[in-house]
Scaffold this active site. Structure first.
Site, PDB file in Angstrom:
ATOM      1  N   ARG A   1       0.848  -1.176   0.000  1.00  0.00           N
ATOM      2  CA  ARG A   1       0.000   0.000   0.000  1.00  0.00           C
ATOM      3  C   ARG A   1       0.889   1.233   0.000  1.00  0.00           C
ATOM      4  O   ARG A   1       1.892   1.280   0.721  1.00  0.00           O
ATOM      5  CB  ARG A   1      -0.902   0.033   1.246  1.00  0.00           C
ATOM      6  CG  ARG A   1      -2.085  -0.904   1.200  1.00  0.00           C
ATOM      7  CD  ARG A   1      -3.098  -0.491   0.128  1.00  0.00           C
ATOM      8  NE  ARG A   1      -4.244  -1.388   0.069  1.00  0.00           N
ATOM      9  CZ  ARG A   1      -4.363  -2.413  -0.768  1.00  0.00           C
ATOM     10  NH1 ARG A   1      -3.401  -2.692  -1.629  1.00  0.00           N
ATOM     11  NH2 ARG A   1      -5.456  -3.153  -0.772  1.00  0.00           N
TER      12      ARG A   1
ATOM     13  N   GLU B   1      -4.194   6.832  -5.067  1.00  0.00           N
ATOM     14  CA  GLU B   1      -4.414   6.278  -6.411  1.00  0.00           C
ATOM     15  C   GLU B   1      -5.736   6.764  -6.999  1.00  0.00           C
ATOM     16  O   GLU B   1      -6.707   6.907  -6.264  1.00  0.00           O
ATOM     17  CB  GLU B   1      -4.411   4.741  -6.319  1.00  0.00           C
ATOM     18  CG  GLU B   1      -3.053   4.226  -5.890  1.00  0.00           C
ATOM     19  CD  GLU B   1      -3.049   2.720  -5.622  1.00  0.00           C
ATOM     20  OE1 GLU B   1      -4.052   2.042  -5.907  1.00  0.00           O
ATOM     21  OE2 GLU B   1      -2.023   2.226  -5.117  1.00  0.00           O
TER      22      GLU B   1
ATOM     23  N   HIS C   1      -0.833  -0.060 -10.163  1.00  0.00           N
ATOM     24  CA  HIS C   1      -1.488  -1.024  -9.251  1.00  0.00           C
ATOM     25  C   HIS C   1      -2.058  -2.217 -10.022  1.00  0.00           C
ATOM     26  O   HIS C   1      -3.281  -2.430 -10.064  1.00  0.00           O
ATOM     27  CB  HIS C   1      -2.581  -0.341  -8.421  1.00  0.00           C
ATOM     28  CG  HIS C   1      -2.965  -1.126  -7.198  1.00  0.00           C
ATOM     29  ND1 HIS C   1      -3.421  -0.555  -6.037  1.00  0.00           N
ATOM     30  CD2 HIS C   1      -2.929  -2.460  -6.952  1.00  0.00           C
ATOM     31  CE1 HIS C   1      -3.671  -1.499  -5.145  1.00  0.00           C
ATOM     32  NE2 HIS C   1      -3.373  -2.675  -5.682  1.00  0.00           N
TER      33      HIS C   1
HETATM   34  C1  8YV Z   1      -7.137  -5.125  -5.675  1.00  0.00           C
HETATM   35  C2  8YV Z   1      -5.389  -5.138  -4.050  1.00  0.00           C
HETATM   36  O1  8YV Z   1      -7.864  -6.264  -5.756  1.00  0.00           O
HETATM   37  O2  8YV Z   1      -6.111  -7.228  -3.273  1.00  0.00           O
HETATM   38  C3  8YV Z   1      -5.751  -6.088  -2.986  1.00  0.00           C
HETATM   39  O3  8YV Z   1      -5.701  -5.700  -1.810  1.00  0.00           O
HETATM   40  O4  8YV Z   1      -4.870  -4.119  -3.797  1.00  0.00           O
HETATM   41  C4  8YV Z   1      -5.700  -5.470  -5.477  1.00  0.00           C
HETATM   42  O5  8YV Z   1      -5.468  -6.788  -5.724  1.00  0.00           O
HETATM   43  C5  8YV Z   1      -7.441  -4.385  -6.902  1.00  0.00           C
HETATM   44  O6  8YV Z   1      -6.803  -3.173  -6.825  1.00  0.00           O
HETATM   45  C6  8YV Z   1      -8.942  -4.139  -7.001  1.00  0.00           C
HETATM   46  O7  8YV Z   1      -9.393  -3.378  -5.924  1.00  0.00           O
END
Ligand code: 8YV
Length: 313
Positions: A232, A261, A279
């Protein structure tokens, strides 16, 4: 029998939206001109929420859904879901861990290799015709180097496994040592950063990890060190990182995640020693399908048994 009404926070994978619509009475909140007014009018009719890691669901929305019984989120990170507010009402929260470990670990390694060997920069070099003027400058070796992992959880441990193929030494820092882990534990993030050639962030987001990678940690990583973040953006102090990249305090950074983001700071975009991905770590057909299946399974299981298949801890 009436189908449970599900509030969908935002756009999802089209195949997931279709499967949801086939099983439930789904309403897209993001399609409402005034979501608050809509919730005030119809909030009581919803039994479930479907969301994703980026959108989450906040306490105000949970409070506006007095009939809410279950939340199912697409993603492993739940820092945007107000789990405490859900828990206070006994509402289980399903999520999608594990099925994305491989793709996220692959991306972490892609960034390690790209930022050190400068593949993306070399691709730009070739396309602008610079090869005709001379060879691309030498880069930094990856194999045999030291890989430090912040957060030896499900994804961190898969990243560590990948490292053995590159004959890398691995150490990690966590809130506490992982029992039975074959990797060396560094008691502080600073000592890990000092030791590592590559510091890979794989820790969960949220208040507890906010800006853990600070100016001091970047200084400890040092001018030969590389930072990679697939976790993150909030875990890294982005301003300190931009300064460290501009001044050569660290050698480079490979990032898949950002604090706000999809807005990426112009200062990072200007850094040629940064590899910047939008991402995409879990973004393969195979993994996103597996995540979608788990979102559906969490709902199916809840409405059949009262329990989601995989609940946030
Ligand atoms: C999200 C992600 O699924 O799984 C997570 O925590 O950050 C990504 O895999 C994607 O950005 C959709 O929200």
């Amino acid at each position: 029998m009436t189908r449970p009404r599900i509030l969908q926070m935002g756009k999802l994978l089209p195949s997931l939206e279709q499967a949801l619509a086939a099983a439930y009475d789904v309403h897209l909140l993001a399609g409402e001109a005034d979501p608050r007014a809509f919730l005030a009018r119809e909030g009581a009719s919803f039994a479930g929420v479907v969301t994703n890691a980026a959108l989450g669901v906040d306490a105000a929305t949970i409070a506006a859904l007095p009939g809410l019984q279950v939340i199912s989120s697409f993603g492993v990170g739940f820092d945007k879901v107000d789990v405490a507010a859900a828990r206070a009402r006994g509402i289980p929260v399903g999520y999608t861990p594990d099925v994305l470990n491989d793709c996220v670990a692959d991306t972490a390694f892609g960034l390690v290799i790209d930022v050190a060997r400068r593949f993306s920069a070399a691709d730009r070099f070739l396309r602008r015709g610079s090869w005709l003027q001379g060879p691309f400058p030498l880069a930094t070796r990856v194999s045999g180097k030291r890989l430090g992992i912040l957060g030896m959880g499900r994804i961190g441990s898969v990243i560590a496994r990948r490292a053995s193929g590159f004959d890398m030494q691995v150490r990690y820092h966590n809130r506490r040592p992982v029992e039975g882990s074959p990797y060396g534990y560094e008691p502080t993030l600073e000592s890990l950063a000092r030791w590592a050639d590559f510091l890979v962030v794989a820790a969960a987001g949220g208040a507890g990890t906010q800006h853990l990678v600070s100016r001091e940690i970047l200084a400890a990583l040092g001018p030969q060190g590389f930072l990679v973040n697939i976790a993150r953006g909030s875990v890294v102090d982005e301003q300190a990182l931009a300064e460290a990249l501009e001044s050569g305090t660290i050698a480079g950074a490979g990032l898949d995640v950002y604090a706000d983001e999809p807005r990426v700071p112009a200062r990072l975009i200007a850094c040629d020693n940064a590899v910047l991905l939008p991402h995409l770590a879990s973004g393969t057909h195979e993994t996103r399908r597996a995540m979608a299946d788990l979102v559906l399974e969490n709902l199916r299981s809840f409405f059949a048994t009262g329990k989601v298949a995989v609940a946030v801890p």
